[in-house]
Design a protein around this motif. Structure first.
Motif, PDB file in Angstrom:
ATOM      1  N   LEU A  61       0.883  -1.163   0.000  1.00 22.99           N
ATOM      2  CA  LEU A  61       0.000   0.000   0.000  1.00 22.99           C
ATOM      3  C   LEU A  61       0.918   1.209   0.000  1.00 22.99           C
ATOM      4  CD1 LEU A  61      -2.610   1.637   0.353  1.00 22.99           C
ATOM      5  CD2 LEU A  61      -2.398   1.251   2.809  1.00 22.99           C
ATOM      6  N   ILE A  62       0.836   2.015  -1.058  1.00 22.39           N
ATOM      7  CA  ILE A  62       1.700   3.188  -1.198  1.00 22.39           C
ATOM      8  C   ILE A  62       0.802   4.411  -1.296  1.00 22.39           C
ATOM      9  CG2 ILE A  62       3.457   4.314  -2.613  1.00 22.39           C
ATOM     10  CD1 ILE A  62       4.144   1.425  -3.655  1.00 22.39           C
ATOM     11  N   ASN A  63       0.990   5.356  -0.394  1.00 23.67           N
ATOM     12  CA  ASN A  63       0.215   6.596  -0.386  1.00 23.67           C
ATOM     13  C   ASN A  63       1.153   7.764  -0.655  1.00 23.67           C
ATOM     14  OD1 ASN A  63      -2.399   5.575   0.301  1.00 23.67           O
ATOM     15  ND2 ASN A  63      -1.636   5.233   2.362  1.00 23.67           N
ATOM     16  N   LEU A  64       0.981   8.414  -1.792  1.00 25.94           N
ATOM     17  CA  LEU A  64       1.792   9.566  -2.153  1.00 25.94           C
ATOM     18  C   LEU A  64       0.920  10.811  -2.113  1.00 25.94           C
ATOM     19  CD1 LEU A  64       3.690   8.051  -5.214  1.00 25.94           C
ATOM     20  CD2 LEU A  64       4.390   8.092  -2.810  1.00 25.94           C
ATOM     21  N   GLN A  65       1.382  11.825  -1.393  1.00 24.59           N
ATOM     22  CA  GLN A  65       0.665  13.095  -1.323  1.00 24.59           C
ATOM     23  C   GLN A  65       1.587  14.216  -1.757  1.00 24.59           C
ATOM     24  OE1 GLN A  65      -0.956  13.729   2.560  1.00 24.59           O
ATOM     25  NE2 GLN A  65      -2.692  12.377   2.170  1.00 24.59           N
ATOM     26  N   LYS A  66       1.004  15.150  -2.485  1.00 23.94           N
ATOM     27  CA  LYS A  66       1.741  16.324  -2.937  1.00 23.94           C
ATOM     28  C   LYS A  66       0.990  17.559  -2.439  1.00 23.94           C
ATOM     29  CE  LYS A  66       3.266  18.604  -7.168  1.00 23.94           C
ATOM     30  NZ  LYS A  66       3.187  18.584  -8.635  1.00 23.94           N
ATOM     31  N   GLU A  67       1.755  18.455  -1.812  1.00 28.69           N
ATOM     32  CA  GLU A  67       1.179  19.703  -1.326  1.00 28.69           C
ATOM     33  C   GLU A  67       2.211  20.799  -1.515  1.00 28.69           C
ATOM     34  OE1 GLU A  67      -1.399  21.241   2.484  1.00 28.69           O
ATOM     35  OE2 GLU A  67      -0.017  19.584   2.789  1.00 28.69           O
ATOM     36  N   ASN A  68       1.830  21.863  -2.203  1.00 32.00           N
ATOM     37  CA  ASN A  68       2.736  22.983  -2.497  1.00 32.00           C
ATOM     38  C   ASN A  68       4.030  22.491  -3.164  1.00 32.00           C
ATOM     39  OD1 ASN A  68       0.868  24.731  -1.254  1.00 32.00           O
ATOM     40  ND2 ASN A  68       1.784  24.312   0.736  1.00 32.00           N
ATOM     41  N   GLU A 108      -2.414  11.716  -4.254  1.00 27.76           N
ATOM     42  CA  GLU A 108      -3.285  12.860  -3.993  1.00 27.76           C
ATOM     43  C   GLU A 108      -2.492  14.154  -4.094  1.00 27.76           C
ATOM     44  OE1 GLU A 108      -6.630  13.103  -3.297  1.00 27.76           O
ATOM     45  OE2 GLU A 108      -6.750  10.937  -3.655  1.00 27.76           O
ATOM     46  N   ASP A 109      -2.885  15.020  -5.014  1.00 27.44           N
ATOM     47  CA  ASP A 109      -2.335  16.370  -5.069  1.00 27.44           C
ATOM     48  C   ASP A 109      -3.313  17.247  -4.290  1.00 27.44           C
ATOM     49  OD1 ASP A 109      -1.501  18.953  -5.615  1.00 27.44           O
ATOM     50  OD2 ASP A 109      -1.042  18.534  -7.710  1.00 27.44           O
ATOM     51  N   LEU A 110      -2.936  17.613  -3.077  1.00 26.81           N
ATOM     52  CA  LEU A 110      -3.834  18.336  -2.183  1.00 26.81           C
ATOM     53  C   LEU A 110      -4.144  19.750  -2.648  1.00 26.81           C
ATOM     54  CD1 LEU A 110      -2.365  17.093   1.212  1.00 26.81           C
ATOM     55  CD2 LEU A 110      -4.337  16.194  -0.047  1.00 26.81           C
ATOM     56  N   SER A 111      -3.346  20.260  -3.590  1.00 29.38           N
ATOM     57  CA  SER A 111      -3.601  21.610  -4.108  1.00 29.38           C
ATOM     58  C   SER A 111      -4.429  21.588  -5.389  1.00 29.38           C
ATOM     59  CB  SER A 111      -2.275  22.342  -4.345  1.00 29.38           C
ATOM     60  OG  SER A 111      -1.481  21.629  -5.264  1.00 29.38           O
ATOM     61  N   SER A 112      -4.899  20.426  -5.791  1.00 33.11           N
ATOM     62  CA  SER A 112      -5.669  20.290  -7.029  1.00 33.11           C
ATOM     63  C   SER A 112      -7.051  19.741  -6.699  1.00 33.11           C
ATOM     64  CB  SER A 112      -4.938  19.329  -7.981  1.00 33.11           C
ATOM     65  OG  SER A 112      -5.725  19.062  -9.106  1.00 33.11           O
ATOM     66  N   SER A 113      -8.069  20.316  -7.344  1.00 33.54           N
ATOM     67  CA  SER A 113      -9.421  19.806  -7.113  1.00 33.54           C
ATOM     68  C   SER A 113      -9.626  18.507  -7.891  1.00 33.54           C
ATOM     69  CB  SER A 113     -10.473  20.844  -7.520  1.00 33.54           C
ATOM     70  OG  SER A 113     -10.327  21.169  -8.883  1.00 33.54           O
ATOM     71  N   LYS A 121      -5.100  12.447 -13.101  1.00 38.40           N
ATOM     72  CA  LYS A 121      -3.712  12.152 -12.739  1.00 38.40           C
ATOM     73  C   LYS A 121      -3.324  12.685 -11.361  1.00 38.40           C
ATOM     74  CE  LYS A 121      -1.565  16.208 -14.816  1.00 38.40           C
ATOM     75  NZ  LYS A 121      -1.369  16.885 -13.564  1.00 38.40           N
ATOM     76  N   ASP A 122      -4.060  13.657 -10.850  1.00 36.39           N
ATOM     77  CA  ASP A 122      -3.748  14.245  -9.552  1.00 36.39           C
ATOM     78  C   ASP A 122      -4.425  13.525  -8.378  1.00 36.39           C
ATOM     79  OD1 ASP A 122      -2.119  16.244 -10.658  1.00 36.39           O
ATOM     80  OD2 ASP A 122      -3.862  17.476 -11.126  1.00 36.39           O
ATOM     81  N   HIS A 123      -5.325  12.616  -8.689  1.00 33.95           N
ATOM     82  CA  HIS A 123      -6.063  11.877  -7.656  1.00 33.95           C
ATOM     83  C   HIS A 123      -6.251  10.448  -8.152  1.00 33.95           C
ATOM     84  CE1 HIS A 123      -6.947  15.685  -5.647  1.00 33.95           C
ATOM     85  NE2 HIS A 123      -7.137  16.163  -6.860  1.00 33.95           N
ATOM     86  N   LEU A 124      -5.238   9.622  -7.942  1.00 28.69           N
ATOM     87  CA  LEU A 124      -5.261   8.248  -8.430  1.00 28.69           C
ATOM     88  C   LEU A 124      -5.493   7.270  -7.288  1.00 28.69           C
ATOM     89  CD1 LEU A 124      -2.141   8.260 -10.799  1.00 28.69           C
ATOM     90  CD2 LEU A 124      -4.545   8.387 -11.460  1.00 28.69           C
ATOM     91  N   ASN A 125      -6.265   6.249  -7.566  1.00 29.53           N
ATOM     92  CA  ASN A 125      -6.491   5.153  -6.627  1.00 29.53           C
ATOM     93  C   ASN A 125      -6.322   3.858  -7.410  1.00 29.53           C
ATOM     94  OD1 ASN A 125      -7.284   6.656  -4.195  1.00 29.53           O
ATOM     95  ND2 ASN A 125      -8.967   7.333  -5.498  1.00 29.53           N
ATOM     96  N   VAL A 126      -5.077   3.440  -7.562  1.00 31.40           N
ATOM     97  CA  VAL A 126      -4.748   2.250  -8.343  1.00 31.40           C
ATOM     98  C   VAL A 126      -4.885   1.023  -7.450  1.00 31.40           C
ATOM     99  CG1 VAL A 126      -2.921   1.058  -9.617  1.00 31.40           C
ATOM    100  CG2 VAL A 126      -3.192   3.544  -9.854  1.00 31.40           C
ATOM    101  N   GLU A 127      -5.603   0.031  -7.950  1.00 34.12           N
ATOM    102  CA  GLU A 127      -5.802  -1.219  -7.217  1.00 34.12           C
ATOM    103  C   GLU A 127      -5.369  -2.388  -8.092  1.00 34.12           C
ATOM    104  OE1 GLU A 127      -9.991  -1.071  -6.466  1.00 34.12           O
ATOM    105  OE2 GLU A 127      -9.719   0.055  -4.609  1.00 34.12           O
TER     106      GLU A 127
END
Length: 168
Positions: A61-68, A108-113, A121-127
């Motif tokens: 399980l890999i969770n990548l978040q981008k903010e600023n 998750e790109d937290l600065s993108s809706s 591409k900014d909010h992916l949930n790959v399973e």
């Protein structure tokens, strides 16, 4: 924070880590995998060439978040980066094969809706990620992979046994 439940070692060619868990700086899960199986030749690791025979992640399980413009794994990159970046690295890197079995990757790109319609591409949930790569190398800035096989699901996107090669 990094935790694991068990490490099994054959000092000359293999390390198996069970239940590897890495938190980011916000105490969120960055990586969890039930097993990391790392194969190597100890003599090659001591040379200027970094050669790893195999890496296998089982159920990661890999969770990548981008903010600023900062990713939640940047602290790891900074930690393992050399202090003196003025020198060019002469190290060659090769990995005989890497495998991911039944993985999940969230981006998750937290600065993108979020775009509710279609691929985002900014909010992916790959399973159901199954990935296999053979013959990966970086030599003199050239990246190669002889064989790549990929299967995954992400919303309405399904990739089933895509195979390719790569040279950049």
């Amino acid at each position: 924070e990094i935790s694991l439940s068990k490490v099994k070692m054959d000092f000359f060619n293999r390390i198996v880590i069970d239940d590897l868990y890495i938190k980011d700086l916000k105490n969120d899960t960055l990586l969890y995998t039930s097993e990391v199986d790392l194969g190597f030749d100890i003599m090659e690791l001591l040379a200027i060439e970094l050669k790893v025979q195999s890496v296998c992640l089982t159920e990661p399980l890999i969770n990548l978040q981008k903010e600023n413009d900062e990713f939640n794994f940047n602290f790891l990159v900074e930690y393992f980066s050399p202090a003196d970046t003025s020198k060019e690295s002469n190290i060659n890197i090769s990995l005989d094969h890497i495998e991911i079995i039944d993985g999940q990757v969230n981006v998750e790109d937290l600065s993108s809706s979020e775009n509710k319609d279609g691929f985002d591409k900014d909010h992916l949930n790959v399973e159901d990620l199954d990935f296999y790569m053979n013959g990966f190398s970086i030599n003199s800035g050239i990246v190669r992979a002889h064989y790549i096989k990929l299967s995954l699901k992400e919303k309405d996107l399904v990739i089933d046994n895509l195979s390719t090669s790569l040279a950049i």
